[in-house]
Scaffold this active site. Structure first.
Site, PDB file in Angstrom:
ATOM      1  CE1 TYR A  63      -4.282   0.636  -0.456  1.00 38.49           C
ATOM      2  CE2 TYR A  63      -4.360  -1.498   0.623  1.00 38.49           C
ATOM      3  CZ  TYR A  63      -4.965  -0.516  -0.145  1.00 38.49           C
ATOM      4  OH  TYR A  63      -6.233  -0.701  -0.609  1.00 38.49           O
ATOM      5  CD  GLU A  65      -4.962   4.943   0.422  1.00 40.93           C
ATOM      6  OE1 GLU A  65      -4.998   5.720   1.392  1.00 40.93           O
ATOM      7  OE2 GLU A  65      -5.868   4.146   0.152  1.00 40.93           O
ATOM      8  CG  ASP A 209      -7.830   9.648 -24.813  1.00 40.72           C
ATOM      9  OD1 ASP A 209      -6.812   8.922 -24.787  1.00 40.72           O
ATOM     10  OD2 ASP A 209      -8.954   9.273 -24.426  1.00 40.72           O
ATOM     11  CB  THR A 235      -3.890   2.962 -22.606  1.00 39.82           C
ATOM     12  OG1 THR A 235      -3.496   2.923 -23.988  1.00 39.82           O
ATOM     13  CG2 THR A 235      -5.361   3.307 -22.518  1.00 39.82           C
ATOM     14  CE  LYS A 238      -6.688   1.248 -25.672  1.00 35.44           C
ATOM     15  NZ  LYS A 238      -7.749   2.272 -25.767  1.00 35.44           N
ATOM     16  NE  ARG A 244      -5.770  -5.065 -20.096  1.00 35.10           N
ATOM     17  CZ  ARG A 244      -6.286  -4.707 -21.274  1.00 35.10           C
ATOM     18  NH1 ARG A 244      -7.147  -3.720 -21.360  1.00 35.10           N
ATOM     19  NH2 ARG A 244      -5.962  -5.351 -22.373  1.00 35.10           N
TER      20      ARG A 244
HETATM   21  C1  LIG Z   1      -8.733   2.638 -24.907  1.00 38.63           C
HETATM   22  C2  LIG Z   1      -9.070   4.055 -24.742  1.00 38.63           C
HETATM   23  C3  LIG Z   1      -9.340   4.604 -23.477  1.00 38.63           C
HETATM   24  C4  LIG Z   1      -9.616   3.787 -22.253  1.00 38.63           C
HETATM   25  O1  LIG Z   1      -8.727   2.879 -21.866  1.00 38.63           O
HETATM   26  P1  LIG Z   1      -9.133   1.713 -20.857  1.00 38.63           P
HETATM   27  O2  LIG Z   1      -7.796   1.249 -20.422  1.00 38.63           O
HETATM   28  O3  LIG Z   1      -9.930   0.723 -21.625  1.00 38.63           O
HETATM   29  O4  LIG Z   1      -9.920   2.312 -19.734  1.00 38.63           O
HETATM   30  C5  LIG Z   1      -9.520   5.977 -23.383  1.00 38.63           C
HETATM   31  N1  LIG Z   1      -9.462   6.744 -24.462  1.00 38.63           N
HETATM   32  C6  LIG Z   1      -9.232   6.257 -25.690  1.00 38.63           C
HETATM   33  C7  LIG Z   1      -9.185   7.179 -26.849  1.00 38.63           C
HETATM   34  C8  LIG Z   1      -9.050   4.896 -25.876  1.00 38.63           C
HETATM   35  O5  LIG Z   1      -8.860   4.416 -27.104  1.00 38.63           O
END
Ligand SMILES: *Cc1c(COP(=O)(O)O)cnc(C)c1O
Length: 433
Positions: A63, A65, A209, A235, A238, A244
């Site tokens: 932990y 925080e 994003d 993220t 990807k 993850r």
């Molecule tokens: C995949 C994605 C997310 C969210 O990611 P998670 O890990 O599934 O919560 C947010 N924004 C965009 C543009 C994405 O492609």
């Protein structure tokens, strides 16, 4: 241990297959599934053995925080170093003033930015979901759509590209506090400088994003949005090919608000094992082999788009600047759902996707989204991806022999084995044996 553990002492020493042969067996099956199918889901990847190792490690027990040097728990000396390394590496990799590496996933990164700069009821202008946006950009049933006043821009009917004049018009009309650019199914470059000019004209903050294309940014293949934006979210799993998870980059003036929004605003203790794996992911992403990997993702995406179009399959916008492309099935006899199901029978995993101005509901859809990060990770080159393209063309034509096509997919997978060393990992060793 050959027999099931019976005592506390047994349990303390037991492996997964000793304790839980069912789950061990399913993990083995998932490994075989990943090995045996051509994975073209654009948001997926196969992470490095090194990040798998870090993600399956003992800081899961800790932990912590708070933030490095400012924790609410004792014993944080080591996890402080781990998180600080992750922060420093993320900042260096993307040339950012501030990084927060604690968000559990991409959705939490956007939630944190909204919490950092908006009040409920404030207006967000973002890419419409059916034109490639993400559910955290304002889907009605998502927290974003429930808490904020969402206005959407879209892409042009003629070009399927973001219409920046329309973005400006909508920004002037709705006066958003935050403009969001980037999405989950937009195959072309997000022009953050144009968004910056629009944001400045109406006094809005700007979030990019880059969840999908962060790997291409790290490799210098897509422009880095950091300089133009107040906030950049991503993220790590990807194109970036890490564990993850998520992370946020922002300007120093927003650092405190972002950190407070993540903790204590919306999360408890960070996932320290995953933060360790994020640190490793950022380290790898700064290397030349990673740049070559991202370049191959791009080369493969172009080769795939070309092969599909040569075979008469329509590709939205005529191609891609990134790792992903969208097949436009409107003029074919198939829906996205049909295509997804037929491709699965031929050993190719994809997801159906709406295309802009789709007349079918999202559960059926008129498009299929394809991406090359995962197959490139297992070693597919242009010749391999052209063969994949030819298989897809055949699947989408009349009277295709799906079984014969599945055999061609299997042959490709065999030629490019995924995780060839994986049996050496104890967790994935001969399950239940
Ligand atoms: C995949 C994605 C997310 C969210 O990611 P998670 O890990 O599934 O919560 C947010 N924004 C965009 C543009 C994405 O492609």
């Amino acid at each position: 241990m050959a027999v099931a553990p019976h005592t506390f002492e047994d349990l303390r020493a037991a492996t997964l297959s000793d304790v839980d042969p069912e789950i061990a067996d399913l993990l083995g099956q998932e490994l075989e599934r990943e090995r045996g199918e051509i994975e073209l889901i654009a948001s997926e990847n196969f992470t490095w053995p090194a990040t798998l190792e870090a993600a399956g490690s003992v800081p899961t027990n800790k932990y912590s925080e708070g933030y490095p040097g400012r924790r609410y728990y004792g014993g944080c000396e080591i996890v402080d170093e781990i998180e600080q390394l992750a922060i420093d590496r993320a900042r260096t990799l993307f040339d950012a003033q501030h990084a927060n590496v604690q968000p559990h996933a991409g959705a939490q990164t956007n939630m944190a930015v909204y919490f950092a700069c908006l009040e409920p009821g404030d207006t967000i202008l973002s890419l419409s979901l059916s034109h490639g946006g993400h559910l955290t950009h304002g889907l009605k049933v998502n927290f974003s759509g429930r808490l904020y006043d969402i206005q959407h821009y879209g892409v042009s009917r003629e070009t399927s590209l973001v219409d920046y004049d329309d973005v400006l018009r909508l920004a002037k009309e709705h006066r958003p506090k935050l403009i969001v650019c980037g999405g989950s199914a937009y195959p072309r470059t997000v022009e953050t400088l144009r968004f910056r000019e629009i944001a400045d004209e109406v006094g809005a903050l700007l979030l990019c994003d880059m969840a999908h294309f962060a790997g291409l940014v790290a490799a210098g293949i897509q422009p880095n949005p950091v300089a133009d934006c107040d906030f950049v979210t991503s993220t790590t799993h990807k194109t970036l090919a890490g564990p993850r998870g998520g992370f946020i980059l922002c300007r120093e003036e927003h650092a405190q608000a972002v950190d407070r929004a993540v903790f204590p605003g919306m999360q408890g203790g960070p996932l320290n094992h995953v933060i360790a794996a994020k640190a490793t992911c950022f380290k790898i992403a700064a290397t030349e082999p990673f740049r070559e990997y991202q370049q191959q993702i791009r080369t493969n995406a172009d080769a795939l788009a070309e092969t599909l179009q040569e075979g008469g399959v329509e590709v939205l916008t005529g191609g891609t600047d990134t790792h992903l492309l969208l097949i436009d099935l409107r003029r074919s006899e198939w829906s996205g759902k049909d295509a997804e199901e037929r491709l699965a029978k031929a050993g190719i995993t994809v997801n159906r996707n709406t295309i802009p101005f789709d007349e079918r509901p999202p559960t059926i859809a008129s498009g299929v989204r394809l991406g090359t990060p995962a197959v490139t990770m297992r070693g597919f080159d242009e010749d391999d991806i052209r063969e994949v393209g030819r298989i897809i063309v055949s699947v989408l034509s009349q009277g295709a022999d799906l079984e014969a096509l599945a055999a061609r997919s299997a042959a490709l997978c065999e030629r490019r084995p995924l995780y060839p060393e994986m049996d050496a990992f104890p967790t994935f060793g001969a399950a239940g044996a």
